[in-house]
Design a protein around this motif. Structure first.
Motif, PDB file in Angstrom:
ATOM      1  N   TYR A   1       0.871  -1.358  -0.002  1.00  0.00           N
ATOM      2  CA  TYR A   1      -0.056   0.047   0.001  1.00  0.00           C
ATOM      3  C   TYR A   1       0.894   1.103   0.058  1.00  0.00           C
ATOM      4  CZ  TYR A   1      -3.727  -3.199   1.254  1.00  0.00           C
ATOM      5  OH  TYR A   1      -4.781  -4.051   1.170  1.00  0.00           O
ATOM      6  N   ASN A   2       0.305   2.566  -0.386  1.00  0.00           N
ATOM      7  CA  ASN A   2       0.932   3.737  -0.346  1.00  0.00           C
ATOM      8  C   ASN A   2       1.981   3.929  -1.227  1.00  0.00           C
ATOM      9  OD1 ASN A   2      -0.983   4.277   1.789  1.00  0.00           O
ATOM     10  ND2 ASN A   2       0.390   4.090   3.369  1.00  0.00           N
ATOM     11  N   GLN A   3       1.764   2.925  -2.454  1.00  0.00           N
ATOM     12  CA  GLN A   3       2.723   3.113  -3.624  1.00  0.00           C
ATOM     13  C   GLN A   3       1.824   3.236  -4.898  1.00  0.00           C
ATOM     14  OE1 GLN A   3       5.817   0.028  -3.755  1.00  0.00           O
ATOM     15  NE2 GLN A   3       6.015  -0.060  -1.665  1.00  0.00           N
ATOM     16  N   THR A   4       2.590   3.562  -5.966  1.00  0.00           N
ATOM     17  CA  THR A   4       1.880   3.783  -7.290  1.00  0.00           C
ATOM     18  C   THR A   4       2.148   2.809  -7.961  1.00  0.00           C
ATOM     19  OG1 THR A   4       3.772   5.235  -7.795  1.00  0.00           O
ATOM     20  CG2 THR A   4       1.670   6.419  -7.183  1.00  0.00           C
ATOM     21  N   TYR A   5       1.224   2.561  -8.987  1.00  0.00           N
ATOM     22  CA  TYR A   5       1.295   1.329 -10.073  1.00  0.00           C
ATOM     23  C   TYR A   5       0.612   2.044 -11.381  1.00  0.00           C
ATOM     24  CZ  TYR A   5       2.172  -1.324  -5.852  1.00  0.00           C
ATOM     25  OH  TYR A   5       2.707  -1.964  -4.707  1.00  0.00           O
ATOM     26  N   THR A   6       1.381   1.312 -12.449  1.00  0.00           N
ATOM     27  CA  THR A   6       0.892   1.539 -13.857  1.00  0.00           C
ATOM     28  C   THR A   6       0.738   0.216 -14.386  1.00  0.00           C
ATOM     29  OG1 THR A   6       0.973   2.927 -15.741  1.00  0.00           O
ATOM     30  CG2 THR A   6       2.986   2.240 -14.765  1.00  0.00           C
ATOM     31  N   VAL A   7       0.315  -0.128 -15.457  1.00  0.00           N
ATOM     32  CA  VAL A   7       0.074  -1.360 -16.157  1.00  0.00           C
ATOM     33  C   VAL A   7       0.541  -1.094 -17.693  1.00  0.00           C
ATOM     34  CG1 VAL A   7      -1.262  -3.224 -17.034  1.00  0.00           C
ATOM     35  CG2 VAL A   7      -1.746  -1.818 -15.010  1.00  0.00           C
ATOM     36  N   GLU A   8       1.615  -1.814 -17.989  1.00  0.00           N
ATOM     37  CA  GLU A   8       2.219  -1.728 -19.437  1.00  0.00           C
ATOM     38  C   GLU A   8       1.128  -1.937 -20.422  1.00  0.00           C
ATOM     39  OE1 GLU A   8       6.304  -3.659 -21.821  1.00  0.00           O
ATOM     40  OE2 GLU A   8       5.133  -4.572 -20.429  1.00  0.00           O
ATOM     41  N   TYR A   9       1.052  -1.000 -21.347  1.00  0.00           N
ATOM     42  CA  TYR A   9       0.220  -1.231 -22.509  1.00  0.00           C
ATOM     43  C   TYR A   9      -1.232  -0.694 -22.257  1.00  0.00           C
ATOM     44  CZ  TYR A   9       4.016  -3.980 -24.745  1.00  0.00           C
ATOM     45  OH  TYR A   9       5.182  -4.564 -25.210  1.00  0.00           O
ATOM     46  N   LEU A  10      -1.433   0.096 -20.931  1.00  0.00           N
ATOM     47  CA  LEU A  10      -2.690   0.328 -20.689  1.00  0.00           C
ATOM     48  C   LEU A  10      -2.666   1.921 -20.971  1.00  0.00           C
ATOM     49  CD1 LEU A  10      -5.561  -0.168 -19.480  1.00  0.00           C
ATOM     50  CD2 LEU A  10      -4.311  -0.005 -17.108  1.00  0.00           C
ATOM     51  N   GLY A  11      -3.791   2.076 -21.877  1.00  0.00           N
ATOM     52  CA  GLY A  11      -3.827   3.376 -22.300  1.00  0.00           C
ATOM     53  C   GLY A  11      -4.764   3.717 -23.572  1.00  0.00           C
ATOM     54  N   ASN A  12      -5.069   4.978 -23.931  1.00  0.00           N
ATOM     55  CA  ASN A  12      -5.711   5.393 -25.134  1.00  0.00           C
ATOM     56  C   ASN A  12      -5.165   6.260 -26.164  1.00  0.00           C
ATOM     57  OD1 ASN A  12      -6.760   7.112 -23.326  1.00  0.00           O
ATOM     58  ND2 ASN A  12      -8.953   6.832 -23.805  1.00  0.00           N
ATOM     59  N   VAL A  13      -4.822   7.319 -25.294  1.00  0.00           N
ATOM     60  CA  VAL A  13      -4.431   8.467 -26.162  1.00  0.00           C
ATOM     61  C   VAL A  13      -2.967   8.643 -26.196  1.00  0.00           C
ATOM     62  CG1 VAL A  13      -4.449  10.961 -26.202  1.00  0.00           C
ATOM     63  CG2 VAL A  13      -6.446   9.945 -25.497  1.00  0.00           C
ATOM     64  N   GLU A  14      -2.383   8.350 -27.434  1.00  0.00           N
ATOM     65  CA  GLU A  14      -0.911   8.467 -27.721  1.00  0.00           C
ATOM     66  C   GLU A  14      -0.426   9.921 -27.195  1.00  0.00           C
ATOM     67  OE1 GLU A  14       2.910   6.527 -28.516  1.00  0.00           O
ATOM     68  OE2 GLU A  14       0.695   5.678 -28.141  1.00  0.00           O
TER      69      GLU A  14
END
Length: 459
Positions: A283-296
């Motif tokens: 907890y209390n950490q940030t995360y992102t996910v590879e290839y997750l997005g829509n607007v280049e």
């Protein structure tokens, strides 16, 4: 020299089921009075009718100490646009206040059109970036498996509003395909996979970056044409005038979608962050996910992982301050559509089947049994005081499945269900502690594309 042990032959590891095992299972089934009783019931009725705990269903009071909504629900129809509907439903509250309207909807079709265009470009760009990998590489296979989807996340919604603005629903109303997307999506998915093969072949033949970009744009022009045929053409500008609920006439004249978004929303999206509860990770950490997005070129999808109690406290404080909350959950488990009710003990499947379901929230994520599937809006909360501490005990939810289910489209979520199946909310930074605000500035841990936290709200 270390020798790698050989795998045993299939015949050595094969353990087929036998007639004796079948007979033993059947004998024990026949000896169980409850199993036979349940068989008689479930063969004639849906399992949820048999397993419904009437005590839970009849003891739930559909009243709340804080209710914000006095408007009707929207309907995403047969599409996976829930995340867009939830976002626009959040923004329309300020628009109704600014224009003194009782009812108003932004065009879901307009923002959906631009998501489809942007997402096609995002996919093809990832194909170019991974062109040097084998087509059976797990990352490439992941991209090709689902190149096009209706679902999305909070940060993806924000990217669209920032770049393409908003328009009233009357300016670009729903089409048949915006409310029933499978055929349109399937045809575009075919073109994107075809485009992926072309781009990979061109890259393998040594095509320059400029040539790959030109090839990508040719594919995207076809996608744009297909979308325009199915959804209509988004306006570059439009005339806007209206009569408010006091019958007063207003004329704004020619406006662009970007101008309209700035004038008629009262939420600064730059101040909002996405909080998640993922008990697998610190907890209390940030995360992102590879290839997750829509607007280049848009903002990354970034989550701040917090404990469930933090998620609840922030949502409760936001609602009691007068603002709805965008949220995402695993919508299907323990839900009764007609009643509009979620409760973690709503169905006694364990009693029907004489077994126990033992996975906790973390293990359900690890085992692919649960993930975020649907986005909606919290528009109310029932707050009680215990030992001088205020806590929520149930939540009012504005769904986007039309007004023929639940309480005219609104649902009730008991707090025990929140614990098990709620995954994320969008929240204003002002509701976070200083420690959490500091945590937002850390570099996110990158999760693989197939991680369940990369799931899209699409129900």
């Amino acid at each position: 020299m270390t020798m790698t042990p050989s795998r045993p032959a299939a015949a050595e590891t094969s353990r087929p089921l036998t007639g004796d095992q079948f007979a033993a299972w059947q004998r024990r089934f026949d000896e169980s009075p409850s199993a036979q009783l349940m068989q008689n019931a479930v063969c004639r009725q849906p399992i949820d009718e048999v397993a419904l705990d009437r005590r839970v269903a009849t003891s739930t009071d559909f009243t709340f100490s804080h209710v914000l909504d006095d408007w009707t629900v929207t309907s995403q129809k047969q599409s996976g646009r829930c995340w867009l509907f939830a976002g626009l439903n959040l923004l329309r509250v300020g628009a109704m206040n600014k224009m003194n309207l009782q009812e108003f909807e932004f065009s879901q079709n307009h923002i959906f059109f631009w998501d489809k265009v942007e997402r096609a470009n995002y996919f093809l760009q990832r194909i170019i970036e991974t062109a040097d990998r084998d087509i059976d590489d797990r990352h490439v296979a992941f991209l090709l498996d689902r190149p096009y989807d209706d679902g999305g996340q909070w940060n993806m919604f924000v990217n669209l509003v920032k770049k393409h603005g908003l328009v009233p629903q009357a300016v670009m109303p729903d089409s048949h395909s915006s409310g029933c997307t499978p055929r349109m999506n399937g045809n575009i998915r075919h073109k994107l996979r075809e485009g992926a093969v072309r781009l990979r072949a061109a890259a393998a033949a040594g095509a320059s970056t400029e040539n790959l970009e030109a090839e990508k744009h040719a594919i995207l022009e076809t996608v744009y044409r297909i979308l325009s045929i199915h959804l209509g053409t988004p306006p570059a500008e439009f005339d806007w005038q209206w009569n408010d609920k006091d019958r007063k006439f207003h004329r704004d004249g020619k406006v662009t979608p970007q101008d309209f978004a700035k004038r008629y929303t009262d939420i600064d999206l730059d101040h909002y962050v996405c909080l998640v509860n993922d008990p697998r990770n610190p907890y209390n950490q940030t995360y992102t996910v590879e290839y997750l997005g829509n607007v280049e070129g848009g903002d990354r999808v970034v989550y701040l992982n917090v404990e469930t109690d933090v998620l609840k406290q922030v949502a409760m404080n936001t609602i009691t301050d007068g603002e709805p909350v965008w949220m995402g959950c695993d919508v299907g488990p323990m839900m009764e559509r007609k009643l509009g009710l979620w409760d973690a003990r709503l169905y006694d499947y364990e009693g029907v089947y004489e077994t126990q379901y033992t996975l906790d929230k973390a293990d359900r994520l690890r085992a692919h049994q649960s993930l975020m599937t649907h986005a909606m809006l919290f528009t109310g909360v029932d707050v009680v005081s215990e030992a001088g501490v205020e806590r929520p005990r149930r939540w009012r939810v504005e769904n986007s499945w039309g007004d023929e289910i639940g309480r005219k489209g609104f649902f009730l979520m008991n707090d025990n269900w929140f614990d098990q199946y709620m995954f994320e909310i969008a929240a204003n930074r002002k509701y976070l502690s200083q420690d959490l605000i500091a945590a937002l500035d850390t570099e996110p841990t990158v999760l693989p594309p197939w991680d369940p936290m990369g799931s899209l709200a699409r129900s």
